[in-house]
Design a protein around this motif. Structure first.
Motif, mmCIF file in Angstrom:
data_model
loop_
_atom_site.group_PDB
_atom_site.id
_atom_site.type_symbol
_atom_site.label_atom_id
_atom_site.label_comp_id
_atom_site.label_asym_id
_atom_site.label_seq_id
_atom_site.Cartn_x
_atom_site.Cartn_y
_atom_site.Cartn_z
ATOM 1 N N SER A 199 -0.040 -2.742 -6.202
ATOM 2 C CA SER A 199 1.400 -2.485 -6.147
ATOM 3 C C SER A 199 2.053 -3.711 -5.526
ATOM 4 N N VAL A 201 7.087 9.557 -0.908
ATOM 5 C CA VAL A 201 6.201 8.402 -0.937
ATOM 6 C C VAL A 201 6.403 7.598 0.337
ATOM 7 N N GLU A 202 5.300 7.014 0.837
ATOM 8 C CA GLU A 202 5.373 6.115 1.985
ATOM 9 C C GLU A 202 4.709 4.797 1.628
ATOM 10 N N LEU A 259 2.123 3.895 -7.547
ATOM 11 C CA LEU A 259 1.250 4.930 -6.995
ATOM 12 C C LEU A 259 0.040 5.140 -7.896
ATOM 13 N N ASP A 260 -1.104 5.304 -7.265
ATOM 14 C CA ASP A 260 -2.347 5.612 -7.974
ATOM 15 C C ASP A 260 -2.796 4.486 -8.888
ATOM 16 N N TRP A 314 3.345 3.358 8.467
ATOM 17 C CA TRP A 314 3.802 4.008 7.235
ATOM 18 C C TRP A 314 5.266 4.403 7.351
ATOM 19 N N GLN A 317 0.860 -1.175 0.000
ATOM 20 C CA GLN A 317 0.000 0.000 0.000
ATOM 21 C C GLN A 317 0.903 1.234 0.000
ATOM 22 N N LEU A 318 0.707 2.094 -0.969
ATOM 23 C CA LEU A 318 1.550 3.276 -1.140
ATOM 24 C C LEU A 318 0.708 4.537 -1.023
ATOM 25 N N ARG A 319 1.333 5.600 -0.563
ATOM 26 C CA ARG A 319 0.652 6.898 -0.543
ATOM 27 C C ARG A 319 1.689 7.998 -0.720
ATOM 28 N N ARG A 320 1.213 9.081 -1.313
ATOM 29 C CA ARG A 320 2.077 10.243 -1.487
ATOM 30 C C ARG A 320 2.065 11.071 -0.202
ATOM 31 N N THR A 321 3.193 11.702 0.055
ATOM 32 C CA THR A 321 3.286 12.654 1.156
ATOM 33 C C THR A 321 3.768 13.978 0.576
#
Length: 868
Positions: A307, A259-260, A302-303, A267, A251-255
């Motif tokens: 992933s 990226v985390e 991402l997005d 995270w 699981q990825l997310r932008r900061t």
């Protein structure tokens, strides 16, 4: 220190140098000379730059290579090596870099693609090694299992357990001394890979004062990683089928700053950058390269809807095991081999070895993590601590050799390390054959190599026994199949009918509604699509699918009856070899045979589960794309009794005499002699000319032939040779130097055993003459001196005829260049009458610093052949 390349009748390079570093340099030079296109292709693949000249079809691989950080991993592994190993690899790379630009002129693929060789970094061999083997552990199989579970449920996760490798496999066997005629061990086998042109293995002989080794080298890699014989100990490997690579759902997310990724501790930061991939004939493609604490993201990002990251030992440990390679060359006992492979990492192998004292070794080697069982089967959640790696298998499995030992990718010694193993058919058959006798010799190993009994045929043939209400045609076909000897011989029509029946049944199973759903929802990069092919998995898992009770809605017997009727009512099949033919893979889909080459019939015996393993494209065609990438038989007692073969030849250059000269033997399952200790006779050439005599061209030995050379080069008639004023010591030093470099050679020419002439050859790329004209691929420079004395009519013409055959046909050069002094009218006239085409007058500075004005003259193989 001398550095020399000799070749035997098969073109196998025999390299000798004054020390291991000089030898590594020479091996790099030779690899570039013989396999320039292959080296540049594999180097580009390791860097993820192959689409720049191969086009869009290579893009998926390049994306994976970049995202998996293959070259970056290699650089880290390189930095982690000890100083002496780094120095040894650097010497090899220096040799590659020296010879690759010039060698590229010989390979037509460079012209075809417009590719220019790039300079190698010191870690390039490690990068190539990782790229070649990254898919060996079969991590895409975990994508397939996840796909099966998603469509058919977790209960059917192992439905397609094939006990048959869909990536790579090999045979290998060790016969202890109590079962051999010599009383010492024999090691033999054959690695199974996709058959590529050029091939993945190159026969080679490496000699220096510290060691003298023959074996199968991987072009681009120094030393002999897989198969070798030092004269005292021999070794061989197969793929252990170990599971040591894991896939994690991320699981990825932008900061705000990057990226985390979600891990067991919440995270955590992940690295991210972009790279641009050039694509021939298309626009460049920008990709994201993201790496989490588990490993690099190789699917999605991402997005995106998914992933998936890849965790593999070299990325984690910054080790690959290249410390092992120089130690293998130095080994004299199985204990040395055992100690050397302790440091091996990837891929995980089964190793066999035997020495002249009777020592035997059978063990696994590599690095395998310990972790949750689910990691070995499928994609696992990155955020669950249970799926973290816990450590490494402390003691790699090994076995005591009490009788013949066999390695054929089946469970046996490697079982604790893996999940997917080969069916035991090859293992059982090899064991059965070897234990029937106790007087084996290395020369008899082809009896095992080319065995075509198909052990897996029983499960399908048993289905036919109880079929009812068959047509007369199907009844006749069934009788033929049930009385068949189960040998997949190229000449057998029944083998051909069996293959057609199997293909028909596989297609029906794959198209059954229960399994056809697996063709839906395949959401992976193009690189992994073949690994999720239902038809291929059905083919490999046929035995399991016939026997399983997990498919109650599938009436396999009924499908088999339909398949039998279909084949029975077709036009009668020809022999198996009519459709089961070798089709080597070439990145540009190039031919095997050059214009004017003799074409060979490419029919093959064998099948996937035969000892003579020749695998077709699963379920689609009988065309063979995977088979023995080499075969070998090491006689531990006497290396010169050993033998080997590769599918094509030692050279990767189309049109070279040794490009595919081993193909006829390979197709028949035969071997060529090793010729481990070349004698002067082995390095010589002979031709009998009618009404003239026997011409023999042999390497000149400076000390032995000094009196002769001194008398010839200082004679009045040798003015243009340029050595008239030199003392004996100077002449000896000159010829010892020529004997020490791989680019220049000196030969003595005899007529009916009488010395009559002197021949020098040189690589124009390494000689001042080469600066004065446009060098073409494969050019060879020549200097020729007739000894003093009364000679018969057309003496020189006859010698030039023999020289033409030696240089243009035996050695395979497409063109020779002479550079006589421009004022030497007699020599120029003689060359013209021999068929040489005169070129321009040129001036260049010789090695001794004296300018020379020469008249160039050229003789092509085509011209020489036409006037013969």
């Amino acid at each position: 220190m001398d550095a020399k390349v000799d070749r035997d009748t098969w073109g196998v390079p025999h390299l000798r140098a004054g020390d291991p570093l000089a030898l590594a340099y020479l091996q790099g030079q030779n690899a570039a000379t013989d396999r320039a296109w292959q080296l540049e292709l594999e180097h580009s693949r390791s860097l993820g730059t192959s689409a720049a000249f191969l086009g869009p079809e290579a893009l998926s691989w390049d994306v994976f290579a970049r995202q998996a950080r293959l070259d970056d991993t290699a650089q880290h592994c390189w930095e982690n090596l000890d100083d002496s190993t780094r120095e040894w690899i650097e010497a090899y790379v220096a040799g590659v870099n020296h010879s690759l630009p010039g060698a590229a002129l010989r390979a037509p693929e460079f012209t075809q693609t417009g590719l220019t060789p790039q300079e190698w970094q010191p870690w390039a061999p490690l990068s190539i090694w990782i790229a070649i083997h990254i898919l060996f552990a079969g991590f895409p199989t975990k994508l397939w299992r996840e796909h099966v579970a998603r469509h058919l449920g977790d209960a059917r996760l192992d439905l397609f357990n094939s006990e048959g490798p869909s990536t790579a496999g090999s045979n290998g066997w060790l016969i202890p001394g109590n079962r051999t005629a010599t009383g010492t061990p024999i090691i033999a086998g054959d690695p199974h890979r996709y058959i590529e042109s050029p091939g993945v293995y190159q026969q080679i002989h490496l000699s220096c004062p510290e060691y003298d080794v023959i074996g199968l080298a991987v072009p681009g890699i120094p030393g002999l990683a897989h198969f070798g014989h030092t004269g005292h100990v021999a070794w061989a490997i197969t793929n252990a089928m170990a599971d040591y690579q894991d896939l994690y759902a991320e699981q990825l997310r932008r900061t705000g700053t990057g990226v985390e990724a979600l891990g067991p501790d919440g995270w955590q930061p992940a690295t991210r950058h972009t790279e641009l991939i050039e694509v021939a004939g298309s626009t460049p493609v920008e990709i994201e390269v993201i790496e989490t604490d588990r490993g690099p993201i190789i699917i999605g990002g991402l997005d995106e809807t998914q992933s998936i990251s890849l965790r593999y030992p070299p990325r984690v440990t910054h080790r690959i095991g290249f410390d092992t390679l120089p130690k293998l060359l130095e080994a004299t006992t199985v204990e040395d081999i055992d100690k050397a492979v302790d440091k091996w990492v990837e891929p995980v192998n089964v190793v066999m070895a035997g020495d002249t004292a009777g020592g035997l070794l059978h063990r696994t080697a590599g690095l395998v993590p310990t972790r949750h069982e689910d990691n070995r089967l499928r994609v696992v959640p990155a955020w669950e601590a249970a799926h973290e790696w816990q450590g490494w298998h402390d003691s790699m499995p090994r076995a005591t050799v009490e009788d013949v030992a066999v390695m054929a990718n089946s469970r046996e010694v490697a079982e604790p390390l893996g999940v997917d193993f080969a069916s035991p058919h090859r293992y059982d058959r090899i064991k059965q054959l070897l234990t029937e006798r106790d007087d084996w010799t290395a020369a008899e190993m082809p009896l095992i190599h080319k065995d075509t009994h198909l052990g897996s045929a029983g499960s399908l043939l048993d289905l036919l026994v109880d079929l009812k209400d068959l047509s007369p045609e199907a009844t006749t076909l069934r009788e033929q199949l049930l009385s068949w000897d189960r040998r997949m011989d190229a000449t057998s029509t029944t083998a051909s009918s069996y293959a057609a029946l199997r293909k028909s049944l596989v297609r029906r199973l794959a198209e059954h509604p229960t399994l056809a759903v697996l063709d839906q929802g395949v959401d992976v990069p193009d690189l992994f699509v073949p690994y999720l092919d239902t038809l291929a998995h059905t083919y490999f898992a046929l035995e399991n699918l016939i026997a399983t009770d997990l498919l109650p809605d599938v009436n396999v017997s009924w499908l088999a009856q339909e398949a039998l009727e279909e084949v029975a009512h077709r036009k009668p099949r020809g022999p198996w070899g009519d459709t089961h033919q070798l089709t080597p893979l070439h990145a540009l889909r190039g031919p095997i045979f050059a214009p004017g080459d003799e074409h060979y019939e490419l029919a093959l015996s064998g099948d996937h589960h035969c000892v003579m393993s020749t695998s077709a494209v699963p379920g689609l065609t009988d065309t063979c794309v995977r088979a023995s990438a080499a075969r070998y038989a090491w006689d531990v007692a006497d290396r010169n009794n050993s033998a080997w073969i590769v599918p094509l030849g030692t050279s990767g250059v189309l049109g070279d005499p040794h490009h595919h000269d081993q193909l006829p033997l390979w197709l028949r399952g035969e071997l060529a002699p090793v010729n481990g200790d070349l004698t002067p006779e082995d390095r010589s050439f002979e031709q009998h000319l009618e009404n003239f005599g026997l011409v023999r061209i042999e390497p000149l030995l400076p000390e032995r032939d000094l009196d002769l050379i001194h008398a010839w080069v200082t004679a009045d008639r040798a003015t243009f040779w340029g050595m008239a004023d030199q003392a004996r010591e100077e002449i000896l030093a000159t010829y010892k130097f020529l004997d020490s470099v791989p680019t220049h050679h000196a030969y003595l020419i005899r007529l009916d055993d009488e010395p009559v002439a002197l021949l020098h050859t040189y690589d124009p790329q390494a000689d001042p003459a080469g600066t004065a004209y446009q060098i073409e691929p494969g050019d060879l420079g020549v200097h020729f001196l007739i000894a003093p004395g009364d000679r018969r009519q057309n003496f020189t013409g006859n010698l030039l005829n023999a020289l033409g055959n030696f240089l243009l046909h035996h050695q395979g050069h497409p063109r020779v260049i002479a550079d006589p002094d421009a004022t030497n009218a007699k020599a120029i006239d003689r060359l013209t009458r021999a068929g040489f085409t005169l070129g321009p007058e040129v001036t260049f500075t010789q090695h001794n610093g004296i300018p020379k004005t020469a008249r160039l003259a050229f003789l092509t193989r085509q011209t020489f052949t036409q006037q013969a």
